[in-house]
Structures are given as structure tokens and as C-alpha cells.
Design a protein around this motif. Structure first.
Motif, PDB file in Angstrom:
ATOM      1  N   GLU A 173     -10.228  18.571  -9.980  1.00 27.15           N
ATOM      2  CA  GLU A 173     -11.462  17.703  -9.111  1.00 27.15           C
ATOM      3  C   GLU A 173     -10.690  18.119  -8.051  1.00 27.15           C
ATOM      4  O   GLU A 173     -11.851  18.651  -6.775  1.00 27.15           O
ATOM      5  CB  GLU A 173     -12.137  16.955  -9.669  1.00 27.15           C
ATOM      6  N   GLU A 174      -9.802  17.689  -8.049  1.00 23.70           N
ATOM      7  CA  GLU A 174      -9.018  17.557  -6.728  1.00 23.70           C
ATOM      8  C   GLU A 174      -8.971  19.533  -6.374  1.00 23.70           C
ATOM      9  O   GLU A 174      -8.940  19.700  -5.542  1.00 23.70           O
ATOM     10  CB  GLU A 174      -7.548  16.662  -6.603  1.00 23.70           C
ATOM     11  N   LEU A 175      -8.255  19.924  -7.815  1.00 20.71           N
ATOM     12  CA  LEU A 175      -7.571  21.713  -7.037  1.00 20.71           C
ATOM     13  C   LEU A 175      -9.011  21.942  -6.278  1.00 20.71           C
ATOM     14  O   LEU A 175      -9.172  23.196  -5.721  1.00 20.71           O
ATOM     15  CB  LEU A 175      -6.995  22.271  -8.413  1.00 20.71           C
ATOM     16  N   ARG A 176      -9.881  22.425  -7.348  1.00 19.17           N
ATOM     17  CA  ARG A 176     -11.325  22.571  -6.993  1.00 19.17           C
ATOM     18  C   ARG A 176     -11.977  22.415  -6.076  1.00 19.17           C
ATOM     19  O   ARG A 176     -12.426  22.587  -4.707  1.00 19.17           O
ATOM     20  CB  ARG A 176     -12.306  21.750  -8.256  1.00 19.17           C
ATOM     21  N   THR A 177     -11.820  20.777  -5.123  1.00 16.29           N
ATOM     22  CA  THR A 177     -12.183  20.787  -3.796  1.00 16.29           C
ATOM     23  C   THR A 177     -10.781  20.716  -2.668  1.00 16.29           C
ATOM     24  O   THR A 177     -11.737  21.488  -1.873  1.00 16.29           O
ATOM     25  CB  THR A 177     -12.542  18.759  -3.641  1.00 16.29           C
ATOM     26  N   LYS A 178     -10.126  20.651  -3.112  1.00 16.00           N
ATOM     27  CA  LYS A 178      -8.987  22.099  -2.348  1.00 16.00           C
ATOM     28  C   LYS A 178      -9.684  22.911  -1.983  1.00 16.00           C
ATOM     29  O   LYS A 178      -8.848  23.862  -1.172  1.00 16.00           O
ATOM     30  CB  LYS A 178      -7.344  21.916  -2.678  1.00 16.00           C
ATOM     31  N   ALA A 179      -9.852  23.981  -3.119  1.00 14.39           N
ATOM     32  CA  ALA A 179      -9.845  25.336  -3.221  1.00 14.39           C
ATOM     33  C   ALA A 179     -11.080  25.734  -2.870  1.00 14.39           C
ATOM     34  O   ALA A 179     -11.478  26.616  -1.349  1.00 14.39           O
ATOM     35  CB  ALA A 179      -9.808  26.203  -5.195  1.00 14.39           C
TER      36      ALA A 179
END
Length: 186
Positions: free
Chosen positions: A109-115
Motif C-alpha cells: 500500500e505504501e509503495l502504491r501510494t508513493k507510486a
């Protein structure tokens, strides 16, 4: 005794019938006396030794049984402890797996948000760059069209439009008319 039987047989006193199977009284007495002596020796010497040996064996067997029961109880306790530890280890492994799944989901989820944020930032930068390039192109186009329009107007009118204020007004008017016709078509 054999001699007495042989002597008795020689004298003509040979036993006959059932009496052949009945021993003489003195043989019975001596045999009974020998049997009593052997029985007393057996009862006093041999029987206590056998009893002692059998008691020792019984004690060894009872001790072995007690040791076996103790070992079996210890083995049962060890098995129960092993089973408990195995259950705890399985539960711990389940907790670790669940924690890893949750952590993995959080990381994803953090990676998706960052992306998503990176994509939005890149898109915003691209939009700004496009707008800047569009303004530069528009200004360059205006300048070029302005100079072409001024030259064309100078040729048509037959006089030079050297005055920059006049030239600027003519160019702005021409571009405004051009934009209004383009907007009406769409």
C-alpha cells in the motif's frame, strides 16, 4: 538286598503273585529313612537357597517393572511437552505468517501510494512543461506571424509599418481575429 532275595529264592521262599511287587519291610524302612534325610537336607539347605534366588529375581523384576513404568511416565511427559511445544511453534509460525502478510500489505500500500504520488508529480511536471512549451511556441508563432503579417500588410498597403506600436496593434488584431475564427469552428 539282592543277596537276600537270591538267598530266599534259593531256599524256596520265592515270592509269588502280588507279593512279588511288595518290597520287604526292612527295605521300606531304610528307603523311608533315606528319603527323610534327603528331604531334611533339601528343606534346610536347598529350599532356602532357591527361595532366596527366586526372591532376588522377583525383586529385580519388580525393580525393572518400576523402572520401566517410570521411564514410560517420563516418555509420556516428554511426548506431551513435545506436543505442546510443537503446537506453540505452529501457532507462532501462524502469527509470524499473518504479521508478514500484514506487513507485506502495508508495504504494498505504501509503495502504491508513493507510486501514485510520483505519477501525479510527474504528470504535473509534464503538464507544466507542456504549458511552458505551448506558451513559448505561441509566443514564437505570434512573433513569426506578426513579422509575416507586418511584411504582408506593408506590401498590401504599400507603406512600411516601421512604427512598433502600430505594428504591435496590427499583429494583435490579426491574431485575435484568427483565434476567434478558430474557436468558432470548434
Amino acid at each position: 538286598m539282592i543277596d537276600a532275595t537270591v538267598i530266599a529264592a534259593g531256599e524256596g521262599n520265592a515270592p509269588e503273585g502280588v507279593m512279588m511287587f511288595v518290597p520287604p519291610l526292612e527295605e521300606v524302612v531304610w528307603s523311608a529313612l533315606a528319603l527323610v534325610v534327603i528331604a531334611l537336607v533339601f528343606w534346610k539347605k536347598v529350599l532356602p537357597a532357591f527361595t532366596r534366588i527366586l526372591d532376588e529375581r522377583a525383586e529385580l523384576i519388580q525393580g525393572g517393572i518400576a523402572k520401566a513404568e517410570t521411564a514410560q511416565a517420563e516418555a509420556q511427559e516428554a511426548l506431551e511437552e513435545y506436543t505442546r511445544q510443537l503446537a506453540e511453534a505452529r501457532a507462532e509460525a501462524g502469527r509470524i505468517r499473518e504479521a508478514a502478510r500484514a506487513e507485506g500489505a502495508t508495504i504494498i500500500e505504501e509503495l502504491r501510494t508513493k507510486a501514485s504520488q510520483d505519477a501525479a508529480r510527474i504528470l504535473e511536471n509534464a503538464q507544466r512543461q507542456i504549458e511552458a512549451e505551448q506558451q513559448q511556441a505561441s509566443q514564437a508563432l505570434r512573433a513569426e506571424v506578426g513579422s509575416l503579417a507586418t511584411e504582408l500588410a506593408s506590401r498590401i498597403v504599400g507603406e512600411a509599418l516601421a512604427d512598433s506600436a502600430r505594428q504591435s496593434r496590427v499583429i494583435d488584431r490579426f491574431l485575435d481575429e484568427l483565434e476567434s475564427t478558430t474557436v468558432d469552428r470548434t
